[in-house]
Design a protein around this motif. Structure first.
Motif, mmCIF file in Angstrom:
data_model
loop_
_atom_site.group_PDB
_atom_site.id
_atom_site.type_symbol
_atom_site.label_atom_id
_atom_site.label_comp_id
_atom_site.label_asym_id
_atom_site.label_seq_id
_atom_site.Cartn_x
_atom_site.Cartn_y
_atom_site.Cartn_z
ATOM 1 N N GLY A 156 0.632 -1.218 0.045
ATOM 2 C CA GLY A 156 -0.029 -0.134 -0.118
ATOM 3 C C GLY A 156 0.805 1.416 0.039
ATOM 4 O O GLY A 156 0.375 2.547 0.169
ATOM 5 N N LYS A 157 2.252 1.201 -0.113
ATOM 6 C CA LYS A 157 3.095 2.388 0.051
ATOM 7 C C LYS A 157 3.828 2.395 -1.416
ATOM 8 O O LYS A 157 3.675 1.439 -2.290
ATOM 9 C CB LYS A 157 3.964 2.452 1.097
ATOM 10 N N LYS A 206 13.292 -2.256 12.482
ATOM 11 C CA LYS A 206 11.643 -1.964 13.033
ATOM 12 C C LYS A 206 10.615 -2.498 12.429
ATOM 13 O O LYS A 206 10.824 -2.684 11.304
ATOM 14 C CB LYS A 206 11.682 -0.387 13.168
ATOM 15 N N PRO A 207 9.588 -2.548 12.952
ATOM 16 C CA PRO A 207 8.239 -3.013 12.057
ATOM 17 C C PRO A 207 8.130 -2.158 10.997
ATOM 18 O O PRO A 207 7.738 -3.082 9.930
ATOM 19 C CB PRO A 207 7.301 -2.883 13.151
ATOM 20 N N GLU A 208 8.336 -1.144 10.956
ATOM 21 C CA GLU A 208 8.006 -0.341 9.649
ATOM 22 C C GLU A 208 9.130 -0.501 8.633
ATOM 23 O O GLU A 208 9.014 -0.009 7.762
ATOM 24 C CB GLU A 208 8.286 1.277 10.036
#
Length: 127
Positions: free
Chosen positions: A42-43, A87-89
């Protein structure tokens, strides 16, 4: 024919590390900007880091500075991305791509110059 093959992705817990590899064939590793990009669901795709196989100069996106390190082994036509403190991101598919004759700033200023792309490797960081 230029081919780029990524490997090294996987599932890791937050705070963990992974090392991605981008093995290139069909080119002479003398004057290329080799970049790592990523795309999360989605990005939009974004540039992560880039290295010059000619002079070793590097570029890092702000969101990975101090955590990721890019390097090249010109004898193996391979570029590495050492990722620490994940990190999760950071979860995304990571791709490498080449831009012959360009400087590393092209990742930020002219990402469209990157031509051949690999198939990508999935990195998943759990919280």
């Amino acid at each position: 024919e230029v081919q780029l093959v990524e490997s090294g992705g996987g599932l890791v817990q937050a705070g963990g590390s992974l090392r991605l590899s981008c093995a290139a064939s069909g080119l002479t590793f003398d004057d290329y900007a080799i970049g790592w990009f990523r795309q999360a669901p989605g990005k939009e795709r974004e540039g992560v880091s880039c290295i010059s196989t000619g002079d070793g100069s590097t570029y890092y996106a702000d969101f990975v500075k101090g955590r990721f390190t890019i390097s090249t082994d010109n004898t193996k036509n391979t570029v590495y991305l050492q990722m620490t403190n994940l990190k999760p991101e950071d979860t995304a598919v990571y791709y490498c791509a080449e831009a012959r004759g360009y400087i590393v700033a092209a990742m930020h200023d002219a990402p469209w110059v990157f031509g051949s792309w690999g198939q990508g490797t999935q990195v998943t960081v759990s919280s």
